[in-house]
Design an enzyme around this catalytic site. Structure first.
Site, mmCIF file in Angstrom:
data_model
loop_
_atom_site.group_PDB
_atom_site.id
_atom_site.type_symbol
_atom_site.label_atom_id
_atom_site.label_comp_id
_atom_site.label_asym_id
_atom_site.label_seq_id
_atom_site.Cartn_x
_atom_site.Cartn_y
_atom_site.Cartn_z
ATOM 1 N N LYS A 79 0.821 -1.211 0.000
ATOM 2 C CA LYS A 79 0.000 0.000 0.000
ATOM 3 C C LYS A 79 0.859 1.266 0.000
ATOM 4 O O LYS A 79 0.356 2.355 -0.274
ATOM 5 C CB LYS A 79 -0.993 0.015 1.161
ATOM 6 C CG LYS A 79 -0.429 0.277 2.535
ATOM 7 C CD LYS A 79 -1.542 0.255 3.573
ATOM 8 C CE LYS A 79 -1.032 0.541 4.969
ATOM 9 N NZ LYS A 79 -0.493 1.885 5.130
ATOM 10 N N ASP A 80 2.163 1.121 0.303
ATOM 11 C CA ASP A 80 3.076 2.261 0.287
ATOM 12 C C ASP A 80 3.796 2.426 -1.054
ATOM 13 O O ASP A 80 4.580 3.362 -1.214
ATOM 14 C CB ASP A 80 4.131 2.127 1.393
ATOM 15 C CG ASP A 80 3.546 2.293 2.781
ATOM 16 O OD1 ASP A 80 2.491 2.941 2.903
ATOM 17 O OD2 ASP A 80 4.143 1.769 3.744
ATOM 18 N N ARG A 127 -8.692 8.379 2.046
ATOM 19 C CA ARG A 127 -9.574 7.247 1.737
ATOM 20 C C ARG A 127 -10.385 6.855 2.961
ATOM 21 O O ARG A 127 -11.604 6.639 2.860
ATOM 22 C CB ARG A 127 -8.722 6.067 1.253
ATOM 23 C CG ARG A 127 -9.488 4.753 1.075
ATOM 24 C CD ARG A 127 -8.542 3.588 0.871
ATOM 25 N NE ARG A 127 -7.644 3.409 2.010
ATOM 26 C CZ ARG A 127 -7.968 2.760 3.119
ATOM 27 N NH1 ARG A 127 -9.192 2.234 3.258
ATOM 28 N NH2 ARG A 127 -7.102 2.616 4.107
ATOM 29 N N ARG A 128 -9.715 6.743 4.101
ATOM 30 C CA ARG A 128 -10.432 6.371 5.324
ATOM 31 C C ARG A 128 -11.377 7.488 5.763
ATOM 32 O O ARG A 128 -12.514 7.221 6.166
ATOM 33 C CB ARG A 128 -9.431 6.060 6.444
ATOM 34 C CG ARG A 128 -8.698 4.741 6.252
ATOM 35 C CD ARG A 128 -7.600 4.542 7.277
ATOM 36 N NE ARG A 128 -6.950 3.239 7.094
ATOM 37 C CZ ARG A 128 -5.697 2.976 7.440
ATOM 38 N NH1 ARG A 128 -4.954 3.916 7.992
ATOM 39 N NH2 ARG A 128 -5.178 1.776 7.232
ATOM 40 N N ARG A 145 -0.369 10.946 12.465
ATOM 41 C CA ARG A 145 0.826 10.478 11.766
ATOM 42 C C ARG A 145 1.711 9.723 12.738
ATOM 43 O O ARG A 145 1.509 9.740 13.940
ATOM 44 C CB ARG A 145 1.617 11.662 11.187
ATOM 45 C CG ARG A 145 1.075 12.279 9.903
ATOM 46 C CD ARG A 145 1.204 11.397 8.683
ATOM 47 N NE ARG A 145 2.521 10.796 8.536
ATOM 48 C CZ ARG A 145 3.582 11.394 7.999
ATOM 49 N NH1 ARG A 145 3.496 12.642 7.576
ATOM 50 N NH2 ARG A 145 4.721 10.770 7.883
ATOM 51 N N ARG A 151 1.210 5.934 17.051
ATOM 52 C CA ARG A 151 -0.222 6.207 16.931
ATOM 53 C C ARG A 151 -0.996 5.607 18.103
ATOM 54 O O ARG A 151 -1.916 6.227 18.634
ATOM 55 C CB ARG A 151 -0.747 5.672 15.592
ATOM 56 C CG ARG A 151 -0.130 6.372 14.395
ATOM 57 C CD ARG A 151 -0.713 5.874 13.085
ATOM 58 N NE ARG A 151 0.047 6.386 11.949
ATOM 59 C CZ ARG A 151 -0.421 6.492 10.717
ATOM 60 N NH1 ARG A 151 -1.666 6.129 10.450
ATOM 61 N NH2 ARG A 151 0.327 6.952 9.741
ATOM 62 N N CYS A 238 -1.495 9.797 -2.824
ATOM 63 C CA CYS A 238 -1.946 10.083 -1.454
ATOM 64 C C CYS A 238 -2.858 11.296 -1.381
ATOM 65 O O CYS A 238 -3.526 11.507 -0.371
ATOM 66 C CB CYS A 238 -0.736 10.322 -0.559
ATOM 67 S SG CYS A 238 -0.225 8.833 0.292
#
Length: 302
Positions: A79-80, A127-128, A145, A151, A238
């Site tokens: 995903k990165d 997206r989230r 972040r 987190r 992104c």
């Protein structure tokens, strides 16, 4: 000797160690060394990725390390990995996928539906955010972040009532117990490639390609390739809200895709089916369906 370029975050190190152990199991005489690097994405923690250059900030230094001969391969969370790699590089293998879904994490509430009106939820992913707003428009969404441990600490320190992370990262780091709810793809379609690990190598490096070939999980590779083809056709990074998730059974491949706009809250979703043997074609077709429904206008809105 094989050298793996990796970031220094706990999750990146876990991923590199995982690939190291897999290769050493296959090749008992092979010595594998981790080359730890710090990327721009690790250094800039006060701004959302969408505002500072996107996911490529997490892999550029690793690619430089490979090109300079300090490393042979790099391990990434897929995903990165941007939809377009720099010239001279390719993804040589995609490994079996871990849980691909988003995780709702909270110390006080068991689901996103349980959060009180106006609760503070942490996420930097567009997206989230757009999908969460569709479920709970009353929530206060705050930037989040840092690596997984950072987190979680911010949540534990009371900065948020809940946060959204990837299930795969939590599972890999032994934080399964922190997951209160797997968000269904109907509520939160995952990021392209979420949960899958990929190995980046120099293009046309046949020796390394042959070495890592046993790590390829063909089912996952087909699914992720479909998702990445959708993203590439949409030219998504992104700075836009794009989700995609493919599943396969036998010769049938099903791909769900979404495009959203955080400001307007509008979301477009499609689902297409195709052949497992033609994942790229399916991804392109699903993207074109999204475009025909107005995705480009949505992505271009400011």
């Amino acid at each position: 000797m094989l050298k793996i370029a990796t970031r220094k975050s706990p999750l990146a190190l876990w991923q590199a160690e995982f690939v190291k152990s897999k290769l050493e199991d296959i090749y008992p005489d092979l010595k594998v060394e981790l080359v730890k690097m710090t990327t721009q994405g690790d250094q800039i923690l006060n701004s959302p990725l969408s505002k500072i250059g996107g996911k490529s900030l997490f892999i550029k230094e690793l690619e430089v390390g490979i090109m300079e001969g300090r490393a042979d391969i790099a391990v990434h969370s897929m995903k990165d990995v941007p939809y377009e790699l720099p010239q001279g590089f390719e993804i040589g293998a995609i490994l079996e996928r871990e849980n691909p879904f988003d995780a709702f994490v909270s110390n006080d509430f068991n689901s996103i539906q349980d959060l009180p009106i106006g609760a503070k939820l942490g996420s930097c992913s567009l997206r989230r955010i757009v999908q969460v707003k569709a479920i709970r428009p009353d929530l206060e969404i705050l930037d989040l972040r840092g690596n997984v441990n950072t987190r979680l600490k911010k949540l534990d320190d009371g900065e948020y009532d809940a946060i959204i992370l990837a299930c795969s990262g939590l599972t890999r780091l032994g934080f399964d117990n922190r997951i209160k709810q797997d968000l269904s793809p109907d509520d939160s379609l995952p990021a392209v490639g979420q949960g899958a690990l990929g190995i980046e190598i120099k293009a046309n490096d046949h020796e390394i390609s042959s070495l890592i070939k046993p790590l390829i999980h063909q089912k996952t590779q087909n699914e992720v390739n479909a998702e990445r083809a959708l993203n590439a056709t949409l030219q998504g990074g992104c700075s836009v809200a794009i989700g995609a998730f493919a599943t396969s059974e036998g010769s049938k491949l099903t791909l769900s895709g979404m495009v959203g706009n955080v400001d307007s809250g509008e979301i477009i979703r499609v689902q297409e089916t195709g052949e497992t043997s033609k994942p790229i074609d399916l991804g392109i077709r699903a993207a074109k369906k999204l475009l025909s429904l107005g995705a480009r206008e949505l992505l271009n809105e400011k």
